[in-house]
Enzyme design. Structure first.
Site, PDB file in Angstrom:
ATOM      1  N   SER A   1      45.844  43.089  49.172  1.00 33.94           N
ATOM      2  CA  SER A   1      47.097  43.407  48.502  1.00 33.94           C
ATOM      3  C   SER A   1      47.541  44.849  48.723  1.00 33.94           C
ATOM      4  CB  SER A   1      47.010  43.085  47.009  1.00 33.94           C
ATOM      5  OG  SER A   1      45.790  43.496  46.470  1.00 33.94           O
TER       6      SER A   1
ATOM      7  N   HIS B   1      47.416  49.091  45.199  1.00 30.88           N
ATOM      8  CA  HIS B   1      48.688  48.383  45.305  1.00 30.88           C
ATOM      9  C   HIS B   1      49.849  49.373  45.405  1.00 30.88           C
ATOM     10  CE1 HIS B   1      47.004  44.560  43.135  1.00 30.88           C
ATOM     11  NE2 HIS B   1      46.424  44.808  44.289  1.00 30.88           N
TER      12      HIS B   1
END
Length: 246
Positions: free
Chosen positions: A145, A199
């Site tokens: 991610s 992220h």
């Protein structure tokens, strides 16, 4: 006989690709984003075989395979800034990231080309992990991610640079990206080894990189295009320098 068997299997293969294209627009089995996804699935299987606890790879296994860990990176294991992109903490983590990156990735790869897509993907992963380890060095972090959020950052940059050209599609595009950000952030809170700082760092990296390498036609460029590229390059240099010197 082998040729005949291959010919007979061709309709089935075409049907499978058509089904995949419905879920993942622009599906291409030869695309980089599909191949890196297969690599991630294979590495998850390997990590489970090496050691698991309640159907999750153990932290020791994730560390051995390259999870981000500040003390190891400061001792010279800089490869741990890239390796976490192919590791996942559990099956839900893997499936969510796979769906997320395939849903976005095929169209983006057609737009940028295979080589640029590869560079963006791994650069976003590296920047995300660099930001993460700078802010939380004692977190054992894994997940694609960082790179996936980088793709969202790329899209945000594209929207910013093309804002005047989007017209009525602006609201729909913003709503979709906000939904994806909320969904992935929510998922990140459900698995301990997923990495919120990674992220955000990946998204920042994708945003800055996309502006720096953008090549808009002169007639489509906003008035502030040159200043935006210069500012993005300076910000990217600061992020990298801050991360590597901390």
């Amino acid at each position: 006989q082998r040729v005949a068997m291959a010919w007979n299997n061709l309709p089935q293969m075409q049907e499978e690709e058509q089904f995949a294209a419905l879920i993942f627009p622009g599906f291409d089995a030869n695309a980089f984003i599909w191949q890196v996804t297969c690599w991630q699935v294979a590495e998850f299987v390997i990590s489970m075989c090496l050691g698991h606890n309640k159907a999750n790879p153990t932290p020791c296994v994730l560390y051995r395979l390259g999870a981000s860990w500040g003390p190891a990176i400061t001792r010279g294991a800089v490869w741990r800034l890239i390796a976490p992109v192919t590791l996942h903490a559990n099956l839900t983590h893997l499936l969510f990231n796979v769906f997320f990156q395939l849903r976005m990735g095929f169209g983006m790869e057609k737009q940028f080309g295979r080589e640029k897509m590869m560079a963006l993907y791994f650069a976003c992963g590296l920047i995300g992990n660099l930001v993460s380890v700078s802010l939380d060095p004692f977190k054992l972090a894994v997940g694609a991610s960082t790179a996936g959020f980088g793709l969202i950052g790329v899209w945000l940059a594209e929207i910013l640079l093309s804002w005047e050209l989007l017209g009525p599609a602006r609201e729909r595009t913003i709503i979709w990206i906000v939904f994806m950000l909320i969904s992935v952030t929510t998922m990140s809170s459900m698995t301990p080894n997923m990495d919120l700082f990674g992220h955000l760092g990946g998204a920042l990296g994708g945003f800055l990189l996309s502006i720096v390498i953008s090549d808009m036609r002169e007639q489509d460029r906003p008035e502030w295009y040159g200043q935006a590229r210069a500012a993005a390059a300076a910000a990217l240099a600061l992020v990298l320098a801050g991360g590597f010197t901390k």
